[in-house]
Each structure stands twice: as structure tokens, then as C-alpha cells.
Design a protein around this motif. Structure first.
Motif, PDB file in Angstrom:
ATOM      1  N   LEU A  95       0.789  -1.151   0.002  1.00  0.00           N
ATOM      2  CA  LEU A  95       0.067  -0.152  -0.101  1.00  0.00           C
ATOM      3  C   LEU A  95       1.062   1.218  -0.030  1.00  0.00           C
ATOM      4  CD1 LEU A  95      -2.710  -1.239   2.584  1.00  0.00           C
ATOM      5  CD2 LEU A  95      -2.865  -1.080   0.321  1.00  0.00           C
ATOM      6  N   CYS A  98      -0.379   4.897  -1.119  1.00  0.00           N
ATOM      7  CA  CYS A  98      -2.165   4.793  -0.896  1.00  0.00           C
ATOM      8  C   CYS A  98      -2.497   5.643   0.152  1.00  0.00           C
ATOM      9  CB  CYS A  98      -2.536   3.483  -0.699  1.00  0.00           C
ATOM     10  SG  CYS A  98      -2.196   2.406  -2.314  1.00  0.00           S
ATOM     11  N   ASN A 123       1.904   7.018   5.652  1.00  0.00           N
ATOM     12  CA  ASN A 123       0.811   7.407   4.507  1.00  0.00           C
ATOM     13  C   ASN A 123      -0.196   8.368   5.288  1.00  0.00           C
ATOM     14  OD1 ASN A 123       1.842   4.690   4.540  1.00  0.00           O
ATOM     15  ND2 ASN A 123       0.699   4.568   2.581  1.00  0.00           N
ATOM     16  N   CYS A 146      -4.817   5.325  -4.662  1.00  0.00           N
ATOM     17  CA  CYS A 146      -5.129   4.203  -4.571  1.00  0.00           C
ATOM     18  C   CYS A 146      -5.789   4.291  -2.883  1.00  0.00           C
ATOM     19  CB  CYS A 146      -4.183   2.890  -4.655  1.00  0.00           C
ATOM     20  SG  CYS A 146      -2.465   3.288  -3.414  1.00  0.00           S
ATOM     21  N   SER A 147      -6.470   3.420  -2.618  1.00  0.00           N
ATOM     22  CA  SER A 147      -7.024   3.463  -1.084  1.00  0.00           C
ATOM     23  C   SER A 147      -6.653   2.225  -0.456  1.00  0.00           C
ATOM     24  CB  SER A 147      -8.365   3.716  -1.164  1.00  0.00           C
ATOM     25  OG  SER A 147      -8.789   4.958  -1.716  1.00  0.00           O
TER      26      SER A 147
END
Length: 744
Positions: A95, A98, A123, A146-147
Motif C-alpha cells: 500500500l 496509498c 501514509n 489508491c486506497s
């Protein structure tokens, strides 16, 4: 300090815990974590993390004292450290870059984990305290990047309730990491309505050993339950280093069975049946498209018709039936049946990328062709025929007046013959029919008139004869409805399958289209719809491809279409497949449809379907071309004129013979008796020869027959009835051919 160096420093400090004995760690954390001793737990508020710039807090606090009375499982310090290491590794490797959402419930099970994650993760993130499903609804589920979602939930009831409600409040394309206490809890989330449509769900469940965490992933279409991926022990995964926790699960569906809702709707979906009526296989444009998608994405199709027989479906009492209802309830995975993209349906289904665009057109009955005998009149417009008739009527009297006005005594006739109104009419009639006239004019005025009359009749006869051949070979259709305004003015019923076109007409700004809503009617089956259209009682409204197919399959015994498409169309529509709302299949299917469009395979599927339909028993009777009425064909497609082509010519001959017969009967039985009573004779007396130049046998009083033959005044034909009657007498005349004298 640079973020990278700060991260390494935090990792170093965090790893140093392994060098400190466990008892010392517990003593050092006694004031922070006291599992089960709620009186020692300080409130975890936003003020404690005011220095963390990337965090956004949603909720009143980390843990409320009123919630801490609930008994929860306990995490040992080594398990906390292991879980923090697992989650930070997943974020760093899967991730990175993200936006994160860190959601936790009000229990104290994961309190230390949340504290350490907020310190370690760089993040941007939202931090959400979850007490009920409404707290989950307050999360910002949309992100330009992106999550990632870290859900640390000991009490899963709010999350389970949220997955069953708020259907549009969820990131179906996000990457989820759900920490659960048991595997059954993870299965419940994965099998929920939202979980079935989410491609990436990773579950973390406490293992049997200390510091051991089992990692699972949802199967999506690969299977109903989750499957084990790897195990995390203390500070690393037990599997290989290039582990992919969020693989592409849609590029290869591994033969998964997808249920497709459809029904027979030519030419998109057609059924090939055996002689006993059983279905052998389906084919058509939409079927070929679905089979191509199945080969590319590696899935198996299971076709089924809507159980309630409602086809596309309608909204009744707030709920949908038919195909729309099945997709909305999640009973089928996709649907296809010439589906038009419409804004009113997006509340319950998703449309794929359109694979075809068409216009909305009207179809009406093809009126019978006009009889062949009327082809004789088709080369000229009715107004042209009227002008020719006027010219034909006026040409004879004009010529008669010219010859009468330029006659000067005996031998002065400008046509070198005795003239009368009837003879001049016949003279001009012959010129109109391209018949050569042996008598030539002698006066200049008459010559000019006759010269231009020749030119006028020559152009008319050549134009008529050249066009006549084409009209003899091709039958002319009658005048019929062609425009939207004519459809509106006709008052005929406008009908279609379903009500979607009624909505289109109602929303149109065109007053003629809008007015058609008053005569619109929806029919449930094609049989009723097209039977009424063939009777001329209904005008069908559908997309052009659908109408073209039925126009080519509804033919008469001569191979001519019994239905025709009107010239004016409106409202271009895009045709697409339909999926469940928020279906994960949409992205991949859109990609494949784009490839098929660019390669031209969509049109190829359509043409192949039509060719196969022409060979099947279901369509052979309708699509046969019928017997060719032009049986006598030569080389080069030259058609010999048969009796059907020339029936008008023989009708003219028959009419002419009937008129001549009636004239003969009138002259024989009516005029003969009238002349006998008045003292006149139609035939000369025995021994008297007829005067061929004059052409009459009754001489006027005061003039000999020879004088009449030489000096006949044409005006006497008009003024004769007004002249005083004189007794007839017998004179001596000369035969203009032999020169002999005859006495009467």
C-alpha cells in the motif's frame, strides 16, 4: 530529518524491543497497556497525537471508559509487536503511496497496535473510532489515489451491519486488511453483499502460537470461502519473499461459473431448436460476445431466462422484476438482451462499455405495389400529363384556325388538302404519337406552328419511351408514411417491447415525438407486435438493427419484405451488457469489449448470426426469397418483358377495341335511323363514286359537288348550322383521282 531516515530510526527503535527481556517490556508498558485493568488505561484522545500531521481523527476518542467494561480477548506484548510488524510490512510493500483509513472499535484489544501504527506509518490517513455502522458511513470512501483500509475490529457487528446496508457507501476497488479474532468472523465479512463484490480483502487471524498470525484472502469468483495465503511469525512471512497479497483475481477467473440472464430476442439472442422443440444451443450477436468474454477471462457461462418471464423487467411497487430484479438481488452475475444504456436504470445495475450504437427507428407495413398496368402513366408526373392533355386539346383547334384564316379562295388551303376541325385534331394527335404525317403545310405561319409542334412532340415521345422501359420492369410502391410527422398525423398506434421507448418519447423536445406518447403501447411478445404491424394497425418502434433483421425475415411469396423501415430515425442509443451494481467484472469486461470493437468482431458476429439464422428451420420459411417472377432471364441479368410487364399495353388495346365496337353500334343502329328520318343518305347513290379528297357525300345547296371539292371553306364546318337551309340538288362532279365526271 528526512522521512526515510525517520522511518529507519523508528524501525531500529522498534526492533530494539527484541533485545529487552519480556518482563522489562511489560514493566515499561505497564502505564500504557494493562489488558483487563481498565482503571489504568488513560483516554486515547486526539490531543495525544497532535504532533502527527498525517492523521485525521473521526470520533470522540480512542476508547471510552463506558465501553471498557466489555470483556475482550487479550494480546500479549509479543503478539502486539508481531501484529504491528505485519501491518507495517503490508502497508510498506503493498500500500505504498496509498491513502489509508485506520478504523478500530471501542475495545482495548488493539489499542497498542493503533498507537504504534500511527507512529510508524507515513501514509496520509483517516483514523476512525467505530461504535456503530453510522461511524463507518462517515468515512471518506472516495480517493483520487489508491486506497487502503486497515480495519481492526474486535466487535464485528457494526461492520457486518454496514456491509448489509449503505450499498453505495463502500470502496469496491480498495484494498482491505481486516484483523479478526476468528476465521469465522472473516468468512462472514467475505460472504457479505459488499464482500462478494470487493476484489481485494486480506484477513489476518490470530494463530495458535505466540506472535503467529494467519493471513487469508477472499476468493471472489474462485470460490465461496477464503483461502490461506501465508503465515506471519514474529517479524516475517513464512512463504517466499515475492508474495502478492493483492493479486489480479479477474484476469483469470479459473473456470468459475457465472450465471447469465437472457432470453430469445432475434437477432441478438436466437435459439437453435430440435424438431421436437427442445433447445440445442443459443447463438446471436450477444451470445458470441459473451462466449468471447468467457474465453478471454476464463469463466464458464450458465444461461438462464428470468424466472418470472418479465424479460428486461419493470419497477412495480418499488421493486424490480425480470432481469433487472435478478441483477439487483444478486441472483445472476450479468445480463444481455439488446440492453440500451439508460440513466434511469443505473440505480440498480451497472452497464458495461457499449459495444454497439444504433438509432431508434419506426417500422410499418409495406403497402402492396401498384398494378403493372399503371406503369404506362408513371414516366410522367400527373401535372405533366395534365399539361400534355391541354396541349393536345389546343393544338387541333389552333391548327384549324391557322388553316382557315390563311385560306384565300380555291386552292389556297395551307395544308394542301381540305381541312376540318376533326382532321386537324387527328393531324396533331398523330404528331403526339410520333406518327408520320404525309401532308405538309404550304403557308409560312402554318409551317412555323407545325415545326415547333414537331419539336415539342418529339421531345415528349422520346422522354416517355425511354422512361417507360424502366417502369415496366420495376413495380412502383404507393405513397406511404416516411417521416415522424406523418407517423404523428396518421393516428396509428406506436408500439414496442417494453416501456423504455415511451420514456424516450416523453422526454423528447420534438412535439411530434412527444405527441406519440398518447398512442404508445407496450406488448409482451414479438408475435403480437408484428402480427398487428402486418395488419397495418401498428407502427413498431425499436433500434435499427433489430428492425433490419425482422424486415429481412418477414417476406412475401415473391421475396419482398412485408415490413419496411421509415426514413426518419431519432435518439441514438448505445447498447451494452448489464452487470450487478458495483460488479468487479466491469473493468475487465470493458477492456475486452474495447478490443473487440477495434478489431471489428462485433459486426462479424452480427453477420454470422444472420447467415446461421437463414439456414435454420425456425427462420427458413420466413426468409426464403420466393419464386422469381421474372422467369425469363438472359445473360447479364437482362429481363425479357413478359405479360405481367406489358399488361397495360394489352389493356389499352382491349379498351380501344371496346370503344370502337361501341362506336360501330352507335353508327349502325342509332345514327343510321336518324339520317333516314331526316332525308339524308350516308352512302352515295348507285353509280356515283365517292369524292375521296373531300371525304363527304352531302353537298350544300347552291354549289355543285365539283365546286365543293375544289373550293371547300373550312369555316363552313363551324358556321354551317347557322346558315339558312337550302334544298339539296344533284350536281355534276369530277373525280379528283380519275378526272371523270359523275352526275348526281
Amino acid at each position: 530529518m528526512e522521512p526515510k531516515r525517520l522511518l529507519w530510526l523508528l524501525v531500529f527503535v522498534y526492533s530494539a524491543r527484541w533485545l529487552v527481556p519480556a518482563e522489562v517490556q511489560r514493566q515499561s508498558r505497564k502505564e500504557v497497556i494493562k489488558p483487563g485493568l481498565n482503571s489504568q488505561m488513560p483516554p486515547f484522545t486526539k490531543d495525544m497525537f497532535s504532533s502527527i500531521g498525517n492523521s485525521t481523527f473521526i470520533g470522540d476518542g480512542m476508547f471510552s471508559k463506558t465501553m471498557n467494561s466489555v470483556k475482550t480477548p487479550q494480546l500479549k506484548p509479543r503478539e502486539v509487536v508481531s501484529l504491528v510488524g505485519l501491518l507495517s510490512t503490508v502497508v510498506r510493500e503493498e500500500l505504498s503511496g496509498c491513502n489509508l483509513v485506520l478504523a478500530y472499535d471501542a475495545s482495548d484489544l488493539y489499542s497498542a497496535v493503533v498507537q504504534d501504527l500511527l507512529l510508524l506509518l507515513p501514509n496520509p490517513r483517516q483514523v476512525v473510532l467505530v461504535r456503530s455502522e453510522n461511524d463507518l458511513a462517515g468515512i471518506v470512501w472516495v480517493s483520487s489515489a489508491c486506497s487502503g483500509y486497515l480495519l481492526l475490529m474486535n466487535q464485528l457487528q457494526p461492520l457486518i451491519t454496514f456491509t448489509k446496508t449503505h450499498h453505495h457507501t463502500w470502496d469496491y476497488h480498495g484494498r482491505y486488511v481486516v484483523v479478526c479474532w476468528t476465521l469465522e468472523d472473516l468468512k462472514v465479512i467475505s460472504a457479505s453483499r459488499k464482500g462478494k463484490k470487493t476484489e481485494h480483502i486480506v484477513g489476518v487471524v490470530k494463530g495458535s502460537g505466540e506472535g503467529e498470525w494467519r493471513v487469508y484472502t477472499n476468493q471472489l469468483y474462485w470460490g465461496e470461502e477464503v483461502r490461506s495465503v501465508t503465515t506471519w511469525r514474529h517479524h516475517r512471512f513464512t512463504s517466499h519473499l515475492d508474495l502478492d497479497l493483492f493479486p489480479d483475481k479477474l484476469a483469470d477467473l479459473q473456470g468459475a461459473t457465472l450465471k447469465v440472464s437472457t432470453f430469445e430476442l432475434a437477432p441478438s439472442i436466437m435459439y437453435y431448436r430440435a424438431r421436437n422443440g427442445s433447445l440445442l444451443f443459443r447463438y446471436g450477436e450477444d451470445i458470441a460476445l459473451t462466449k468471447t468474454l468467457a474465453r478471454v477471462l476464463n469463466f464458464t457461462t450458465l444461461f438462464a431466462e428470468p424466472v418470472d418471464g418479465r424479460r428486461w423487467g419493470n419497477k412495480v411497487n418499488g421493486s424490480w422484476d425480470g432481469m433487472m430484479g435478478e441483477l439487483g438481488r444478486g441472483e445472476v452475475d450479468m445480463g444481455m438482451a439488446n440492453f440500451f444504456i439508460s440513466i434511469k436504470n443505473v440505480e440498480i445495475i451497472d452497464f458495461t462499455a457499449p459495444y454497439k450504437a444504433e438509432m431508434t427507428c419506426f417500422m410499418a407495413r409495406t403497402e402492396p405495389l401498384l398494378p403493372r398496368w399503371q406503369s404506362l402513366a408513371f414516366p410522367f408526373h400527373p401535372w405533366t400529363w395534365l399539361a400534355i392533355l391541354v396541349g393536345l386539346i389546343l393544338a387541333g383547334p389552333i391548327l384549324f384556325l391557322l388553316t382557315a384564316g390563311t385560306s384565300t379562295g380555291c386552292g389556297g388551303n395551307p395544308l394542301s388538302r381540305a381541312s376540318s376541325l376533326s382532321s386537324d385534331w387527328f393531324y396533331t394527335f398523330g404528331m403526339h404519337f410520333h406518327e408520320t404525317q404525309p401532308t405538309l403545310p404550304t403557308k409560312n405561319s402554318t409551317r412555323v406552328f407545325v415545326l415547333f409542334l414537331w419539336l415539342y412532340t418529339m421531345i415528349l415521345t422520346i422522354a416517355y419511351s425511354t422512361n417507360l422501359t424502366a417502369f415496366l420492369l420495376v413495380q412502383k410502391p404507393p405513397a406511404s408514411i416516411q417521416t415522424i410527422r406523418e407517423v404523428h398525423d396518421s393516428g396509428l398506434e406506436v408500439a414496442a417491447l417494453g416501456y423504455i421507448f415511451n420514456y424516450t418519447l416523453a422526454s423528447s423536445a420534438d412535439p411530434y415525438l412527444n405527441g406519440l406518447t398518447k398512442v404508445y403501447r407496450a406488448y409482451p411478445s414479438e408475435d403480437v407486435l408484428f402480427s398487428r404491424a402486418l395488419e397495418g394497425r401498428t407502427i413498431v418502434l425499436q433500434n435499427r438493427g433489430y428492425l433490419e433483421f425482422h424486415a429481412t425475415t418477414h417476406l412475401n411469396h415473391q421475396g419482398r419484405p412485408r415490413l419496411r423501415i421509415l426514413k426518419e430515425c431519432f435518439a441514438p442509443y448505445s447498447i451494452a451488457m448489464v452487470l450487478q451494481k458495483h460488479s468487479p467484472l466491469k473493468t475487465k469486461i470493458d477492456l475486452v469489449i474495447g478490443w473487440l470493437q477495434q478489431s471489428g468482431l462485433i459486426d462479424h458476429y452480427f453477420r454470422n448470426s444472420l447467415r446461421l439464422a437463414a439456414t435454420t428451420e425456425a427462420y427458413r420459411d420466413e426468409s426464403k426469397a420466393g419464386e422469381d417472377t421474372d422467369q425469363e432471364r438472359g445473360e447479364g441479368a437482362v429481363v425479357a418483358l413478359n405479360l405481367d410487364h406489358t399488361q397495360g399495353v394489352f389493356m389499352i388495346a382491349a379498351v380501344g377495341w371496346l370503344v370502337a365496337l361501341h362506336a360501330f353500334l352507335i353508327e349502325t343502329f342509332i345514327l343510321e335511323s336518324g339520317f333516314t328520318r331526316s332525308g339524308y343518305r350516308r352512302r352515295p347513290a348507285p353509280g356515283i363514286k365517292p369524292y375521296k379528297q373531300v371525304g363527304v357525300f352531302i353537298e350544300e345547296a347552291g354549289s355543285s359537288v365539283s365546286e365543293q371539292a375544289a373550293c371547300f371553306n373550312p369555316l363552313s364546318g363551324i358556321l354551317g348550322p347557322f346558315l339558312p337551309a337550302q334544298p339539296a340538288r344533284v350536281g355534276v362532279g369530277r373525280d379528283v383521282q380519275t378526272g371523270e365526271q359523275d352526275g348526281r
